[in-house]
Each structure stands twice: as structure tokens, then as C-alpha cells.
Design an enzyme around this catalytic site. Structure first.
Site, PDB file in Angstrom:
ATOM      1  N   HIS A   1      46.362  42.346  39.745  1.00  0.00           N
ATOM      2  CA  HIS A   1      47.546  43.204  39.811  1.00  0.00           C
ATOM      3  C   HIS A   1      47.991  43.352  41.266  1.00  0.00           C
ATOM      4  O   HIS A   1      47.228  43.078  42.184  1.00  0.00           O
ATOM      5  CB  HIS A   1      47.242  44.593  39.225  1.00  0.00           C
ATOM      6  CG  HIS A   1      46.214  45.335  40.021  1.00  0.00           C
ATOM      7  ND1 HIS A   1      44.858  45.118  39.852  1.00  0.00           N
ATOM      8  CD2 HIS A   1      46.335  46.260  41.009  1.00  0.00           C
ATOM      9  CE1 HIS A   1      44.188  45.902  40.687  1.00  0.00           C
ATOM     10  NE2 HIS A   1      45.055  46.596  41.414  1.00  0.00           N
TER      11      HIS A   1
ATOM     12  N   HIS B   1      49.539  42.103  47.802  1.00  0.00           N
ATOM     13  CA  HIS B   1      48.536  41.045  47.667  1.00  0.00           C
ATOM     14  C   HIS B   1      47.851  41.221  46.314  1.00  0.00           C
ATOM     15  O   HIS B   1      48.039  42.240  45.644  1.00  0.00           O
ATOM     16  CB  HIS B   1      47.496  41.137  48.787  1.00  0.00           C
ATOM     17  CG  HIS B   1      46.684  42.391  48.698  1.00  0.00           C
ATOM     18  ND1 HIS B   1      47.107  43.590  49.237  1.00  0.00           N
ATOM     19  CD2 HIS B   1      45.500  42.650  48.091  1.00  0.00           C
ATOM     20  CE1 HIS B   1      46.213  44.531  48.972  1.00  0.00           C
ATOM     21  NE2 HIS B   1      45.223  43.988  48.275  1.00  0.00           N
TER      22      HIS B   1
END
Length: 186
Positions: free
Chosen positions: A130, A44
């Protein structure tokens, strides 16, 4: 003793991209010794980490976020490179980075503001989108920057996908997947 429940809002990674990242991580594992690798279903992009939350405050945050992202349009993101957090020779986190996206930045700003308005005390460091893919370097030799070039060998072109959903996730430390989507926002 019951563990405190922790929550965070994140951009949802589509299943096909999670599977592509899983395949890349399998190749990276062969050359990059990290203690643990993130379970692929847990990939995620964290937008805002809440930590523990009372039911009332959590509901207020969900209501605020639902309003803030009500009209968001799906948008593309590209995974372009690897990076690290922590010591240069012994990183604590290996991550896959994103090409800059004004749409992602806007969504993150809206979600963050919504959570502040709900009374949460939030991280103040700048947003660095990220995917965390591994934790805790355990190599016998110090980590070297050229290891980050392994991504280009595995995936010479950016991986592109569309962000179509935002989710509120709850963390379960002793389960796989570790993160459970409690509420989805589209």
C-alpha cells in the site's frame, strides 16, 4: 540528543505517479479529515522495515538485497482503491491499495529474506502492499466505509505505473521529504 537512524527497503514510486497521487490527495483532503497527509515526495511501497541498524549489519543487508534483486525486471503495478488501518470508526492510517502482483510479492519476499540473513529481526505480519497517504482521523463524526468510495469518484480507473527501482531509505523525522534514498537497486 541525537535521534536513532531508521531504515527501510521500498519500491520506488515514479515522480509522475507521485504527482498524480498528490493531486488525488488534494481532492481527498476536502472530504476526509485526517490530521496529517503524507508529503507526496515520500510516497513509496514499504517492502521491509529495518528500524535502527549498525553500519555492518546495514551493509550486509544492502549487499544481500543487491544480489537478491540483481536480475529483477521492471513490472507494472496498479493503484486500485482506498483502505484503512486501525479502528473502523477512527482509523490511524488511510492508504491506497494495489492490485495483487506476483512480481511485487516475489521482490518483497527476496528483500525480506535478505534482511533476515543479515541478522535483522523483522515484522512477521503478512505483506500488505500500500501507499500510506494520511494519518489519524480527526473528523467530528466517526469514519464511515463509504468514505473509501471517494477514490472511485476521483479515479474511476486504476492508476498504473512501473516499478523500476528498489531503494534503501533513511527516515528524517524533522525534514521534508522525510525519506532519503540512501542506495538504489535496479
Amino acid at each position: 540528543m541525537e535521534q536513532q537512524r531508521h531504515f527501510f527497503f521500498a519500491a520506488v514510486i515514479p515522480d509522475e505517479m507521485k504527482k498524480a497521487m498528490k493531486a488525488h490527495c488534494e481532492q481527498l483532503k476536502e472530504v476526509l479529515p485526517f490530521r496529517s497527509w503524507v508529503y507526496y515526495e515520500d510516497f513509496h511501497i514499504t517492502l521491509t522495515f529495518l528500524g535502527g541498524a549498525s553500519s555492518d549489519r546495514l551493509q550486509k543487508a544492502m549487499d544481500n538485497v543487491a544480489t537478491a534483486v540483481k536480475n529483477f525486471e521492471p513490472f507494472p503495478l496498479q493503484i486500485t482503491n482506498l483502505g484503512i488501518f486501525g479502528k473502523k470508526d477512527e482509523p490511524r492510517v488511510l492508504w491506497a491499495g494495489m492490485k495483487e502482483s506476483s512480481a511485487l510479492q516475489s521482490i518483497q519476499t527476496n528483500v525480506y529474506s535478505s534482511c533476515l540473513d543479515a541478522g535483522f529481526e523483522l515484522e512477521t505480519r503478512p505483506f500488505r502492499p500500500h501507499l500510506t497517504i494520511a494519518r489519524k482521523w480527526i473528523g467530528e463524526e466517526p469514519f464511515q466505509r463509504q468514505f473509501l468510495e471517494k477514490w472511485a469518484e476521483i479515479q474511476p480507473e486504476p492508476l498504473e505505473f512501473n516499478v523500476q527501482q528498489i531503494a534503501l531509505y533513511e527516515t528524517h523525522l524533522n525534514k521534508l521529504p522525510k525519506y532519503e534514498a540512501v542506495q538504489m537497486f535496479t
